[in-house]
Design a protein around this motif. Sequence first.
Motif, short mmCIF file in Angstrom:
data_model
loop_
_atom_site.label_atom_id
_atom_site.label_comp_id
_atom_site.label_asym_id
_atom_site.label_seq_id
_atom_site.Cartn_x
_atom_site.Cartn_y
_atom_site.Cartn_z
N THR A 99 0.81 -1.22 0.00
CA THR A 99 0.00 0.00 0.00
C THR A 99 0.84 1.27 0.00
O THR A 99 0.30 2.37 -0.07
CB THR A 99 -0.94 0.00 1.21
N SER A 100 2.16 1.13 0.05
CA SER A 100 3.04 2.29 -0.04
C SER A 100 3.25 2.72 -1.49
O SER A 100 3.90 3.74 -1.74
CB SER A 100 4.41 1.98 0.59
N ASP A 102 1.70 3.02 -5.73
CA ASP A 102 0.54 3.11 -6.62
C ASP A 102 0.48 1.90 -7.54
O ASP A 102 -0.62 1.50 -7.96
CB ASP A 102 0.63 4.39 -7.47
N THR A 128 -2.96 -8.15 -0.78
CA THR A 128 -3.13 -6.84 -0.14
C THR A 128 -3.22 -5.74 -1.17
O THR A 128 -4.07 -4.84 -1.08
CB THR A 128 -1.95 -6.56 0.81
N ALA A 129 -2.35 -5.79 -2.18
CA ALA A 129 -2.37 -4.78 -3.23
C ALA A 129 -3.70 -4.80 -3.97
O ALA A 129 -4.32 -3.75 -4.21
CB ALA A 129 -1.22 -5.02 -4.20
N SER A 132 -6.51 -3.38 -1.81
CA SER A 132 -6.36 -1.97 -1.44
C SER A 132 -6.56 -1.02 -2.61
O SER A 132 -6.63 0.20 -2.42
CB SER A 132 -4.97 -1.74 -0.84
N THR A 134 -4.35 -0.82 -5.09
CA THR A 134 -3.06 -0.64 -5.75
C THR A 134 -3.09 -1.35 -7.09
O THR A 134 -3.63 -2.46 -7.20
CB THR A 134 -1.92 -1.23 -4.87
#
Length: 231
Positions: A99-100, A102, A128-129, A132, A134
Motif C-alpha cells: 500500500t506504499s 501506486d 493486499t495490493a 487496497s 493498488t
Amino acid sequence: MPSVLFVLTGADHWTLNDGTTHPTGFWAEELAAPHRVFSQAGFYISVATPGGVTPTVDEASLAAEANGGQEQADAIASYLASIDETLKIPARLEDTVATSYDVVFYPGGHGPMEDLAVSEVSGRLLTTALDSGTHVAVLCHAPAALLPARREDGSWAFAGYRMTGFSNAEETQAGLASKAPWLLEDRLVALGADYAAAEPWATHTVHDRNLHTGQNPASSEQLAREIVAAL
C-alpha cells in the motif's frame, strides 16, 4: 509523485520436470522497457526481491535474436547497466508494504516460475495490493506469482479476473513446454482465471479492475504505458 515497486525473481534457474535446471532469471526487456516508461513519466521507482538478493538477468534475453536485432539488444543492455546500482541492492520483499505504492509490477522470465510461484510472502503482498486498490501488473511468466495469492479461507484472490500471460503455444514454440513441470496457462485456468491469449508473440494486454497483465515480452512497453495512462 506516483510510485511503482518492481518485484523481481531471485531465482537464477528453473527446475524442469526431469530434475535438471534451466538457467534463467528475469527477462531483460520486461524490466527495462517498463522501467524506462515509468521513469520518463516521473514515477518514484523501487525494486525488491525475495530476501533482497541481487536479481539475475536471463542471459538469453540479452541476445540479438531475442530483441529483434543487435541494436535493440544493446539498447536494453545499456539501460539495465544504467540502473545497475539499484539492482545490486534491492529491498527485501519481506519488508515491503504494497500500500506504499501506486503500482506493483512483476516482470517475467522463467525465474518467477521457480520462486514467486510458491512464495507466500509475495502472495500476501499481491492480495493486499489487489484489495487496497493498488495497481497490480504481471507480465509474461510473472502471472505465476499470482498462484499463491490466497485469502484466509483458502480461496484464490484472482479467481474470475480477466488476464493473460505466456501461453502454452508460446511455451511450445520456445521449446520448453515438454520439459516444464507445469504450464502457466494451465495453472491460471485451473484456478479460475478468465484467461485469454492472442496469437503467439503478438502484443497483447488485458486489464480488469486494478489487475493489468501482458502476454509476452512484446507487451512490455504497452502494458506500462497503459498503466501510466490509467493513473
